[in-house]
Design a protein around this motif. Structure first.
Motif, PDB file in Angstrom:
ATOM      1  N   PHE A  48       0.993  -1.287  -0.137  1.00  0.00           N
ATOM      2  CA  PHE A  48       0.177   0.050   0.056  1.00  0.00           C
ATOM      3  C   PHE A  48       0.971   1.206   0.013  1.00  0.00           C
ATOM      4  CE2 PHE A  48      -1.909  -3.292   2.569  1.00  0.00           C
ATOM      5  CZ  PHE A  48      -3.298  -3.690   1.985  1.00  0.00           C
ATOM      6  N   PRO A  49       0.696   2.070  -1.114  1.00  0.00           N
ATOM      7  CA  PRO A  49       1.607   3.473  -0.914  1.00  0.00           C
ATOM      8  C   PRO A  49       1.062   4.012   0.297  1.00  0.00           C
ATOM      9  CG  PRO A  49       0.464   2.880  -3.105  1.00  0.00           C
ATOM     10  CD  PRO A  49       0.052   2.080  -2.323  1.00  0.00           C
ATOM     11  N   SER A  50      -0.083   4.189   0.710  1.00  0.00           N
ATOM     12  CA  SER A  50      -0.608   4.994   1.844  1.00  0.00           C
ATOM     13  C   SER A  50      -1.692   4.226   2.388  1.00  0.00           C
ATOM     14  CB  SER A  50      -0.961   6.389   1.511  1.00  0.00           C
ATOM     15  OG  SER A  50      -2.006   6.443   0.579  1.00  0.00           O
TER      16      SER A  50
ATOM     17  N   GLY B 253     -14.637   7.223  10.238  1.00  0.00           N
ATOM     18  CA  GLY B 253     -15.054   7.937  11.422  1.00  0.00           C
ATOM     19  C   GLY B 253     -13.933   8.529  12.238  1.00  0.00           C
ATOM     20  N   THR B 254     -12.651   8.157  11.956  1.00  0.00           N
ATOM     21  CA  THR B 254     -11.566   8.537  12.737  1.00  0.00           C
ATOM     22  C   THR B 254     -10.759   9.374  11.696  1.00  0.00           C
ATOM     23  OG1 THR B 254     -10.284   6.603  12.234  1.00  0.00           O
ATOM     24  CG2 THR B 254     -11.864   6.733  14.349  1.00  0.00           C
ATOM     25  N   SER B 255      -9.390   9.795  12.247  1.00  0.00           N
ATOM     26  CA  SER B 255      -8.360  10.467  11.472  1.00  0.00           C
ATOM     27  C   SER B 255      -6.869   9.353  11.456  1.00  0.00           C
ATOM     28  CB  SER B 255      -7.947  11.630  11.766  1.00  0.00           C
ATOM     29  OG  SER B 255      -7.376  11.625  13.254  1.00  0.00           O
ATOM     30  N   LYS B 256      -7.182   8.264  12.208  1.00  0.00           N
ATOM     31  CA  LYS B 256      -5.931   7.197  12.156  1.00  0.00           C
ATOM     32  C   LYS B 256      -5.943   6.574  11.004  1.00  0.00           C
ATOM     33  CE  LYS B 256      -6.410   7.188  17.249  1.00  0.00           C
ATOM     34  NZ  LYS B 256      -6.533   6.219  18.444  1.00  0.00           N
ATOM     35  N   ARG B 257      -4.669   6.235  10.736  1.00  0.00           N
ATOM     36  CA  ARG B 257      -4.670   5.039   9.643  1.00  0.00           C
ATOM     37  C   ARG B 257      -4.887   3.638  10.121  1.00  0.00           C
ATOM     38  NH1 ARG B 257      -4.128   7.599   4.594  1.00  0.00           N
ATOM     39  NH2 ARG B 257      -2.903   9.420   4.921  1.00  0.00           N
TER      40      ARG B 257
END
Length: 243
Positions: free
Chosen positions: A33-35, A41-45
């Motif tokens: 996965f490049p990113s 619902g969250t800002s976490k990876r």
């Protein structure tokens, strides 16, 4: 990853029946996965774990797990899929693994016995049930439910993890749907929820303990209730505080 999961495990399966099977280093998520996608619902990876599953059909296959292989230690989760009753007993009592996989695609060739299952629970090992075969085929659905209920009669719903083993996104189901499937497997509502949440986290922590050969401490803040504190005070102190 809109179904609601915050972590996934990339599974590398080795079946010793096939020739030239070697344990290689796990593939880094950055190579795939490049990113990493963001959890809904969250800002976490999303967290990507590595998992090694060994399909063993002979006692000699267990020797590899007993050895100190450098590549084995690189995986976050180690699972074993025993094919016979003897291997199931060995996996529960002696092997240093995190998961014991239960066959759900055919009738089990043996019955679960309480001593090895209880020993596995005491050692912090979890039993894995797959739900993807149950939604693919009616025959495998019958085997899945039957084998799961046989296990529940012995383990009483303890140390169960329900996972997908999905190879396509269409085979995935959300955690609440999977918890509902757990009710068909003989789990209670609380046990079904734990099978897709806290038990999965405990499996990962068990893997960290295995890799470090020490231990992992996980702390949780406990809310302090004022009512409980006041209930423990003597009557004389209560009067003073109220005055």
């Amino acid at each position: 990853f809109s179904v609601g999961y915050s972590a996934v495990a990339l599974n590398h399966v080795i079946d010793f029946k096939e020739k030239k099977q070697e344990i290689v280093k796990p593939v880094s998520p950055s190579e795939l996965f490049p990113s990493l996608p963001v959890v809904q619902g969250t800002s976490k990876r999303i967290k990507v774990l590595t998992r090694l599953t060994l399909v063993v059909s002979d006692p000699s296959h267990c020797n590899l797990l007993r050895s100190t292989s450098a590549n084995i230690r690189l995986y976050d989760i180690i699972a074993v899929f025993p094919k016979t009753e003897k291997l199931f007993h060995i996996a529960c009592t002696t092997l240093d693994v995190d998961l014991v996989c239960i066959n759900v695609t055919e009738k089990l060739p043996f019955y679960f016995r309480r001593p090895p299952v209880n020993m596995a629970i005491d050692r912090g090992i979890y039993f894995e049930l797959l739900y993807t075969p149950a939604i693919k085929d009616s025959t495998m659905r019958r085997y899945t439910i039957s084998n799961a209920i046989s296990l529940m009669q012995i383990c009483k719903g303890k140390n169960i993890v329900i996972s997908s083993a999905a190879e396509r996104s269409l085979e995935l189901r959300g955690p609440y749907d999977v918890a509902n499937l757990g009710l068909l497997f003989g789990l209670s509502e609380s046990e079904a929820k734990a099978a897709v949440s806290t038990n999965c986290r405990a499996t990962v922590l068990h893997g960290e303990t295995r890799k470090s050969a020490c231990g992992v401490v996980y702390t949780v803040k406990k809310p302090c209730k004022v009512e409980e504190e006041e209930a423990t005070l003597p009557a004389c102190k209560k009067a003073k505080t109220q005055a």
